[in-house]
Design a protein around this motif. Structure first.
Motif, PDB file in Angstrom:
ATOM      1  N   ASP A  11       1.197  -1.031   0.267  1.00 57.31           N
ATOM      2  CA  ASP A  11       0.050   0.082   0.161  1.00 57.31           C
ATOM      3  C   ASP A  11       1.027   1.525  -0.013  1.00 57.31           C
ATOM      4  O   ASP A  11       1.362   1.468   0.935  1.00 57.31           O
ATOM      5  CB  ASP A  11      -0.948  -0.050   1.304  1.00 57.31           C
ATOM      6  N   ILE A  12       1.144   2.092  -1.215  1.00 56.81           N
ATOM      7  CA  ILE A  12       1.438   3.173  -1.287  1.00 56.81           C
ATOM      8  C   ILE A  12       0.729   3.947  -0.583  1.00 56.81           C
ATOM      9  O   ILE A  12       1.154   5.654  -0.595  1.00 56.81           O
ATOM     10  CB  ILE A  12       2.185   3.286  -2.365  1.00 56.81           C
ATOM     11  N   ASN A  13       0.005   4.384   0.237  1.00 54.97           N
ATOM     12  CA  ASN A  13      -1.754   5.242  -0.314  1.00 54.97           C
ATOM     13  C   ASN A  13      -0.836   6.869   0.968  1.00 54.97           C
ATOM     14  O   ASN A  13      -1.241   7.873   0.522  1.00 54.97           O
ATOM     15  CB  ASN A  13      -2.448   5.405   0.303  1.00 54.97           C
ATOM     16  N   ALA A  14       0.222   6.430   1.694  1.00 57.54           N
ATOM     17  CA  ALA A  14       0.016   6.856   2.697  1.00 57.54           C
ATOM     18  C   ALA A  14       1.910   7.379   2.811  1.00 57.54           C
ATOM     19  O   ALA A  14       2.522   8.130   3.786  1.00 57.54           O
ATOM     20  CB  ALA A  14       0.478   6.029   4.479  1.00 57.54           C
ATOM     21  N   ALA A  15       2.378   6.772   1.529  1.00 55.84           N
ATOM     22  CA  ALA A  15       3.615   7.266   0.540  1.00 55.84           C
ATOM     23  C   ALA A  15       3.918   8.874   0.996  1.00 55.84           C
ATOM     24  O   ALA A  15       3.581   9.213   0.137  1.00 55.84           O
ATOM     25  CB  ALA A  15       4.439   5.995  -0.223  1.00 55.84           C
ATOM     26  N   SER A  16       5.497   9.133   1.450  1.00 55.93           N
ATOM     27  CA  SER A  16       5.850  10.313   0.908  1.00 55.93           C
ATOM     28  C   SER A  16       7.146  10.768   0.203  1.00 55.93           C
ATOM     29  O   SER A  16       7.833  10.115   0.204  1.00 55.93           O
ATOM     30  CB  SER A  16       6.374  11.044   2.733  1.00 55.93           C
ATOM     31  N   PHE A  17       6.699  10.976  -0.742  1.00 55.29           N
ATOM     32  CA  PHE A  17       7.156  11.091  -1.845  1.00 55.29           C
ATOM     33  C   PHE A  17       8.845  11.755  -2.438  1.00 55.29           C
ATOM     34  O   PHE A  17       7.645  13.101  -1.249  1.00 55.29           O
ATOM     35  CB  PHE A  17       6.378  11.035  -3.353  1.00 55.29           C
ATOM     36  N   THR A  18       9.093  12.329  -1.945  1.00 51.96           N
ATOM     37  CA  THR A  18      10.255  13.208  -2.394  1.00 51.96           C
ATOM     38  C   THR A  18      10.815  13.760  -4.048  1.00 51.96           C
ATOM     39  O   THR A  18      10.820  12.361  -4.723  1.00 51.96           O
ATOM     40  CB  THR A  18      10.960  13.301  -1.370  1.00 51.96           C
ATOM     41  N   LYS A  19      11.116  14.595  -4.200  1.00 53.30           N
ATOM     42  CA  LYS A  19      12.570  14.891  -5.532  1.00 53.30           C
ATOM     43  C   LYS A  19      12.308  15.192  -5.149  1.00 53.30           C
ATOM     44  O   LYS A  19      14.009  15.910  -4.467  1.00 53.30           O
ATOM     45  CB  LYS A  19      10.817  16.233  -6.188  1.00 53.30           C
TER      46      LYS A  19
END
Length: 74
Positions: A11-19
């Motif tokens: 599950d990636i719904n709560a994943a915090s993506f960074t650039k």
């Protein structure tokens, strides 16, 4: 790694993506999030509607993608 080798079961719904950007980030950037002990999701900020691709740490390394460039530890 969680769930064996099925990265897309995580599950990636709560994943915090960074650039991470190699140049001007006005048009979008590659995004990366840790989604498990040895699992990563790689997205495109220009196309947030597209599901991110998922990789193991070994696969990221083979592709020359360093999580440290995103401020993340491997």
């Amino acid at each position: 790694m969680q769930n064996g080798t099925n990265l897309y079961a995580l599950d990636i719904n709560a994943a915090s993506f960074t650039k991470a950007c190699g140049g001007p980030c006005t048009e979008g950037c590659v995004t990366l999030a840790r989604i498990g002990e040895d699992a990563w999701a790689l997205g495109d900020s220009k196309r947030p509607d597209v599901e991110p691709l998922r990789f193991t740490t070994e696969e990221l390394d083979a592709a020359g993608i360093d999580p440290a460039r995103f401020g993340l530890g491997a």
